[in-house]
Design an enzyme around this catalytic site. Structure first.
Site, PDB file in Angstrom:
ATOM      1  N   SER A  79       0.785  -1.236   0.000  1.00 46.24           N
ATOM      2  CA  SER A  79       0.000   0.000   0.000  1.00 46.24           C
ATOM      3  C   SER A  79       0.819   1.290   0.000  1.00 46.24           C
ATOM      4  CB  SER A  79      -0.951   0.018   1.201  1.00 46.24           C
ATOM      5  OG  SER A  79      -2.021  -0.875   0.977  1.00 46.24           O
ATOM      6  N   LYS A  82       0.008   3.767  -2.660  1.00 52.55           N
ATOM      7  CA  LYS A  82      -1.061   4.763  -2.591  1.00 52.55           C
ATOM      8  C   LYS A  82      -0.564   6.199  -2.504  1.00 52.55           C
ATOM      9  CE  LYS A  82      -4.273   1.357  -0.835  1.00 52.55           C
ATOM     10  NZ  LYS A  82      -4.573   0.503   0.312  1.00 52.55           N
ATOM     11  N   SER A 134      -6.065   3.337   4.401  1.00 54.22           N
ATOM     12  CA  SER A 134      -5.515   2.498   3.326  1.00 54.22           C
ATOM     13  C   SER A 134      -6.587   1.608   2.693  1.00 54.22           C
ATOM     14  CB  SER A 134      -4.352   1.640   3.852  1.00 54.22           C
ATOM     15  OG  SER A 134      -3.543   1.197   2.795  1.00 54.22           O
TER      16      SER A 134
END
Length: 415
Positions: A79, A82, A134
């Protein structure tokens, strides 16, 4: 009386011995503490001291890598992906726009907001869901809104990565879930991940918006129809772990392990740490240990030093040049000056900068004031730190037949 005097002498002797012992002990202790502090501040980090399989410490001001452990090894990044998703949405989207959730977005696995197909959200709200919690479904929803499809958004991510110098990164998804296609797996390197964070916090026109979102402690919103009440809490423990902590993003997948990228600003210096494959379940705290170790190393060892352009020579020979007087065969000389001013670079005390003047031994006439003749380059360990252009500070004409004839006429005819 004699016994009393002996007792007094004995007590005084013992007192003096005790004072001498305490003084010596304090001196030894202070010396030891000073040596220990000196050793800590100047100690090098060994790659084996870090849990992460790949790690980088970067100077966010210059992009210089200050420490690397397998920094160019390609790995999945979970993640931490992101941060690229967020900055692209900020740059390409209007945060007041409405995002309609697709079936693809709603079907994303945990961690997710829990949105449903057809539900509508403000784009701004989904960015907080993306970066604080997230949420994987929010990542797909905003990607589809900006580019029309996940594939289209991934193409945008890869173009941006190439634009900022990340030549070992390949995006497939906007949320960082493990993925593979005909071109390879979703991956980056610790160096590239640090470069992306540098772009997000220093170079992007939307850097302030990125920091505002990623530094928010908590955020509450509902969908556009007033249904539901969603609260997002920031899970970036680093923000409360060190003074000056600026931003960061965690990540985890089965293939990537725990990952992290974060930034810290202190005393005008900004450091970025990126970690890949920093442990798997039961090792969740490893990333915080490595981040603190690398940030502390940067803070205690790297300070700004000024580099001012200083030419090792002030002139250059001009073949067939003429700048007055007798037009002899010897080369004339043109004065030199540099462009640009003082630059500040984060350096360790032990590091030395090397200077190289790239300038022809001779140049051909004529030369005009302001002509670029070469460059003054400062390097360290083979890496270019600063480049200053070198210009002619005066004009030099060409020694020609007419110049020689004019000189003779002036000397003998007084013309």
């Amino acid at each position: 009386m004699f016994i009393m005097k002996n007792r007094i002498k004995t007590v005084l002797c013992l007192a003096l011995c005790l004072m001498a012992y305490i003084s010596a002990a304090v001196s030894v202790r202070c010396t030891a503490q000073a040596q220990e502090a000196e050793n800590v501040s100047g100690a090098e980090i060994k790659p084996s001291e870090l849990y992460a399989r790949s790690a980088v410490l970067m100077d966010a001001g210059s992009g210089r890598i200050l420490f690397a452990k397998n920094g160019q090894e390609e790995m999945p990044m979970a993640s931490t992906t992101k941060i690229m998703t967020c900055i692209l949405v900020l740059e390409e989207g209007d945060l007041t726009e409405t995002v309609t959730v697709s079936e693809e977005a709603a079907s994303q696995p945990e961690v997710k907001l829990g949105m449903k197909s057809g539900q509508r959200f403000r784009l701004k709200d989904l960015l907080y869901s993306l970066m604080l919690e997230s949420h994987n479904d929010s990542a797909v929803a905003v990607a589809e809104h900006i580019a029309g499809s996940v594939q289209g958004f991934a193409d945008m991510m890869n173009r941006k990565a190439e634009e900022i110098g990340c030549d070992a990164t390949y995006f497939i998804t906007p949320n960082g879930l493990d993925a593979e296609d005909e071109k390879g797996v979703h991956h980056t390197t610790a160096e590239d991940l640090a470069r992306i964070m540098k772009y997000c916090i220093t170079d992007s026109p939307e850097r302030d918006g990125f920091l505002e979102i990623t530094r928010k402690e908590s955020y509450t919103f509902s969908d556009c129809d007033g249904n539901g009440n969603y609260t997002c809490n920031n899970h970036n423990t680093f923000l409360k772990m060190m003074e000056g902590a600026l931003t960061g993003k965690t990540g985890f997948t089965a293939d990537a392990g725990y990952c992290y990228v974060g930034a810290l600003q202190r005393d005008g210096r900004t450091f970025i740490v990126s970690l890949l494959a920093c442990g798997w379940p039961n090792n969740k705290g490893y990333k915080w240990s490595d981040t603190k170790k690398l940030m502390t190393y940067g803070i205690e060892n790297y300070f700004y030093r000024e580099i001012s352009p200083a030419l090792p020579q002030n002139t250059v020979k001009v073949e067939n040049g003429y700048n007055g007087g007798f037009p002899g065969k010897e080369p004339a000389e043109a004065g030199l000056r540099t462009g640009g001013g003082t630059q500040k670079l984060l350096m360790k005390q032990s590091e030395e900068v090397e200077e190289e003047l790239r300038l022809p031994e001779k140049i051909q006439a004529p030369v005009k004031e302001g002509d670029r003749l070469g460059e003054l380059i400062y390097t360290m360990d083979g890496r270019i730190l600063a480049v200053y252009p070198v210009f002619a500070s005066e004009s030099v004409g060409k020694r020609s037949f007419s110049v020689c004839l004019s000189y003779i006429a002036h000397q003998f005819l007084g013309r």
